[in-house]
Design a protein around this motif. Sequence first.
Motif, PDB file in Angstrom:
ATOM      1  N   GLU A 121      -3.622   9.413  -6.138  1.00 15.62           N
ATOM      2  CA  GLU A 121      -3.792   9.187  -6.856  1.00 15.62           C
ATOM      3  C   GLU A 121      -4.944   9.722  -7.564  1.00 15.62           C
ATOM      4  O   GLU A 121      -5.364  10.628  -7.916  1.00 15.62           O
ATOM      5  CB  GLU A 121      -4.858   7.882  -5.617  1.00 15.62           C
ATOM      6  CG  GLU A 121      -5.813   7.189  -7.142  1.00 15.62           C
ATOM      7  CD  GLU A 121      -7.218   5.965  -6.148  1.00 15.62           C
ATOM      8  OE1 GLU A 121      -6.741   5.035  -5.470  1.00 15.62           O
ATOM      9  OE2 GLU A 121      -8.115   5.866  -7.120  1.00 15.62           O
ATOM     10  N   LYS A 124      -8.575   5.400 -11.848  1.00 20.24           N
ATOM     11  CA  LYS A 124      -8.345   4.114 -12.158  1.00 20.24           C
ATOM     12  C   LYS A 124      -8.512   3.031 -13.332  1.00 20.24           C
ATOM     13  O   LYS A 124      -9.445   4.226 -14.123  1.00 20.24           O
ATOM     14  CB  LYS A 124      -9.214   3.708 -11.305  1.00 20.24           C
ATOM     15  CG  LYS A 124      -8.676   3.442  -9.466  1.00 20.24           C
ATOM     16  CD  LYS A 124      -9.935   2.744  -8.813  1.00 20.24           C
ATOM     17  CE  LYS A 124      -9.669   2.541  -7.183  1.00 20.24           C
ATOM     18  NZ  LYS A 124      -9.784   4.441  -6.017  1.00 20.24           N
ATOM     19  N   TYR A 316      -6.067  -1.285 -11.677  1.00 24.96           N
ATOM     20  CA  TYR A 316      -5.055  -1.267 -11.203  1.00 24.96           C
ATOM     21  C   TYR A 316      -5.787   0.775 -10.615  1.00 24.96           C
ATOM     22  O   TYR A 316      -6.593   1.125 -10.959  1.00 24.96           O
ATOM     23  CB  TYR A 316      -4.242  -0.952 -12.270  1.00 24.96           C
ATOM     24  CG  TYR A 316      -4.295  -0.250 -13.511  1.00 24.96           C
ATOM     25  CD1 TYR A 316      -4.272   0.907 -13.717  1.00 24.96           C
ATOM     26  CD2 TYR A 316      -5.160  -0.554 -14.771  1.00 24.96           C
ATOM     27  CE1 TYR A 316      -5.125   2.043 -14.849  1.00 24.96           C
ATOM     28  CE2 TYR A 316      -5.462  -0.072 -16.307  1.00 24.96           C
ATOM     29  CZ  TYR A 316      -4.985   1.306 -15.781  1.00 24.96           C
ATOM     30  OH  TYR A 316      -5.409   1.511 -17.310  1.00 24.96           O
ATOM     31  N   ARG A 317      -4.566   1.275 -10.183  1.00 24.49           N
ATOM     32  CA  ARG A 317      -4.597   3.050  -9.775  1.00 24.49           C
ATOM     33  C   ARG A 317      -3.354   3.365 -10.433  1.00 24.49           C
ATOM     34  O   ARG A 317      -2.433   3.164 -10.852  1.00 24.49           O
ATOM     35  CB  ARG A 317      -5.262   2.866  -9.346  1.00 24.49           C
ATOM     36  CG  ARG A 317      -4.401   3.177  -7.604  1.00 24.49           C
ATOM     37  CD  ARG A 317      -4.439   3.371  -6.340  1.00 24.49           C
ATOM     38  NE  ARG A 317      -3.569   3.038  -5.118  1.00 24.49           N
ATOM     39  CZ  ARG A 317      -3.337   3.014  -4.070  1.00 24.49           C
ATOM     40  NH1 ARG A 317      -4.987   3.624  -3.552  1.00 24.49           N
ATOM     41  NH2 ARG A 317      -2.553   3.475  -3.284  1.00 24.49           N
ATOM     42  N   GLU A 337      -0.004   1.043 -10.177  1.00 24.01           N
ATOM     43  CA  GLU A 337      -0.145   0.364  -8.919  1.00 24.01           C
ATOM     44  C   GLU A 337      -1.347  -1.345  -9.493  1.00 24.01           C
ATOM     45  O   GLU A 337      -2.479  -0.568  -9.446  1.00 24.01           O
ATOM     46  CB  GLU A 337      -0.378   1.102  -7.761  1.00 24.01           C
ATOM     47  CG  GLU A 337       0.607   1.250  -7.300  1.00 24.01           C
ATOM     48  CD  GLU A 337       0.036   2.242  -6.322  1.00 24.01           C
ATOM     49  OE1 GLU A 337       1.794   3.012  -5.861  1.00 24.01           O
ATOM     50  OE2 GLU A 337       0.014   2.680  -5.563  1.00 24.01           O
ATOM     51  N   TRP A 339      -3.994  -4.149  -8.836  1.00 19.21           N
ATOM     52  CA  TRP A 339      -4.822  -5.240  -7.499  1.00 19.21           C
ATOM     53  C   TRP A 339      -4.085  -6.407  -7.323  1.00 19.21           C
ATOM     54  O   TRP A 339      -3.963  -6.679  -8.004  1.00 19.21           O
ATOM     55  CB  TRP A 339      -6.625  -4.696  -7.793  1.00 19.21           C
ATOM     56  CG  TRP A 339      -6.570  -5.418  -6.814  1.00 19.21           C
ATOM     57  CD1 TRP A 339      -7.742  -6.476  -7.018  1.00 19.21           C
ATOM     58  CD2 TRP A 339      -7.091  -5.241  -5.285  1.00 19.21           C
ATOM     59  NE1 TRP A 339      -8.384  -6.810  -5.400  1.00 19.21           N
ATOM     60  CE2 TRP A 339      -7.865  -5.716  -4.900  1.00 19.21           C
ATOM     61  CE3 TRP A 339      -6.204  -3.577  -4.819  1.00 19.21           C
ATOM     62  CZ2 TRP A 339      -8.212  -5.797  -3.187  1.00 19.21           C
ATOM     63  CZ3 TRP A 339      -6.707  -3.121  -3.398  1.00 19.21           C
ATOM     64  CH2 TRP A 339      -7.454  -4.576  -2.792  1.00 19.21           C
ATOM     65  N   TYR A 349      -3.353  -2.835  -3.484  1.00 14.73           N
ATOM     66  CA  TYR A 349      -2.645  -2.344  -4.442  1.00 14.73           C
ATOM     67  C   TYR A 349      -0.815  -2.449  -4.393  1.00 14.73           C
ATOM     68  O   TYR A 349      -0.136  -1.596  -3.533  1.00 14.73           O
ATOM     69  CB  TYR A 349      -2.993  -0.975  -5.231  1.00 14.73           C
ATOM     70  CG  TYR A 349      -4.372  -0.267  -5.783  1.00 14.73           C
ATOM     71  CD1 TYR A 349      -4.151  -0.957  -6.868  1.00 14.73           C
ATOM     72  CD2 TYR A 349      -5.549  -0.088  -4.461  1.00 14.73           C
ATOM     73  CE1 TYR A 349      -5.773  -0.764  -7.287  1.00 14.73           C
ATOM     74  CE2 TYR A 349      -6.687   0.300  -5.743  1.00 14.73           C
ATOM     75  CZ  TYR A 349      -6.620  -0.564  -6.624  1.00 14.73           C
ATOM     76  OH  TYR A 349      -8.257  -0.371  -7.116  1.00 14.73           O
TER      77      TYR A 349
END
Length: 429
Positions: A121, A124, A316-317, A337, A339, A349
């Motif tokens: 990751e 965000k 999202y991330r 990705e 949410w 996600y």
Amino acid sequence: MLDRKFIVENAELVKNNCALRGSKADVDRFLVLDGKRREKQADVDDLNRQANEVSKSIGQTKDPAEREARKTRGRELRDKTAAAQADLDAIAAELDSVQRSIPNLSHPKAPVGGDDQANLELRKGKTPLPRFDFKPLDHVQLGERLALIDFEGGAKVAGHGFYFLKNDAVLLELALQRYALDLLIAEGFTPTITPDLARNEVLQGTGYIPRGPETQIYSIADSDLSLVATAEITLGGLLSDEIVDAERLPLLFCGISHCYRTEAGAHGRQTRGLYRVHQFTKVEMFAFTLPEASEAMLDRFCDLECRLFDGLGIPYRVVDTATGDLGGPAYRKFDLEAWMPGRGEAGEYGEVTSTSNCTDYQSRRLGIRYRTKGEKGTQFVHTLNGTAIAISRALIAILENYQEADESVRVPEALRPLVGKERIVAPAG
RNA sequence: GGAGAGGUGGCUGAGUGGUCGAAAGCGCGGGUUUGCUAAACCCGUGACCGGGUAACUGGUCCGCAGGUUCGAAUCCUGUCCUCUCCGCCA
């Protein structure tokens, strides 16, 4: 595919990279075949040279007997050449198939790992996760209660994995297309609507494999056409076998296409609802760039995807895709990705967009080169692709994040002028 | 669907069996001339795969795939694409 010479000169690097990617490509076999190919090529060249000499001399020979003698000599040489050429063709064909199976190199910063569990990751989005004071529904339930998606109808006419969009979902789909297009046009992309079918040659050039046992691709019977899985295929093919002037680069296209995927072997994993379907609409970004410009372009594509989803107010991330999950053509890949509150126990996600820098891996297969003024020769361009918006997955995110306690769904601010309303409610009756 | 015409280098366009990787022009690179710019003139200039430190050199490529021939851009077959006309059609 990778450059043949590069593979030979960097065999260890390529082998290690195959291991990182979980690829079973046989690099050693490639090296052996390449050695054979070169030897055979030398033989063929030499025989051809001799035969050409004889042929030329015949045209200048006046004496009939001498002409006949040379013709015989020429025939013999051509026979030998044909035999050697056949050997060479066989070697070259196998060499080519091994070469095509070798994946692209991996960006040094790409996280190492066998599958998406190893994805890293990066950051965000701007929108915080939604807080519901009720138990949120998933998009399938919402779609049904608001009469937006008809999965049963889709299954009836085309089987599992197909659906009808209805009522405001149709307006949402069109609004999302327009929303993405407006941003991309402002960013200098040339908008296109591309064919939904492409020649198998083009599919292969972009790294998709039609008609294999694990193919994701629908093929059209009695033709060499397939339904495209993404406009990446058609946009990449658009410039195949062309040489462009360096000053025209980068070329930025965005394309609307329908995407068809068999999803072979994907049963049992996230098949509920719109997440994994056989057909959806996508607005795709595509770029042809100079080699030194492709890394920055990947960041730009990723940034555009973030702006689109920030603009929609969807949390999202961004993840950096692990080496084992990159596929064949990508050198580096970022996924967004979103949410999805209705997914899993309390939301999860789920991938909504993806952008890849394929460096020269696709352009080498497709034959897309550029020429720099004043320099000799040509070089391969770099290609990049990115999802602006995949409508089906964006719909999931919108419906699930924007739902209200009364089962209505607010329309994201940015889409209201395009949809023409602020809220989607169940139809009367 | 029927009838014709055509696909040649970065582009335009000659070339109907041998010395053609291919005229000419444009474009591009270099040079001469020039106060600067422009014009004019001269020279050079395809891609790909090999060999060689290099100069240089071998091979392949005229939409694509086959065929005829000692030899094919040129002849034959198939195929893809483009254009024109006719028919049909949203």
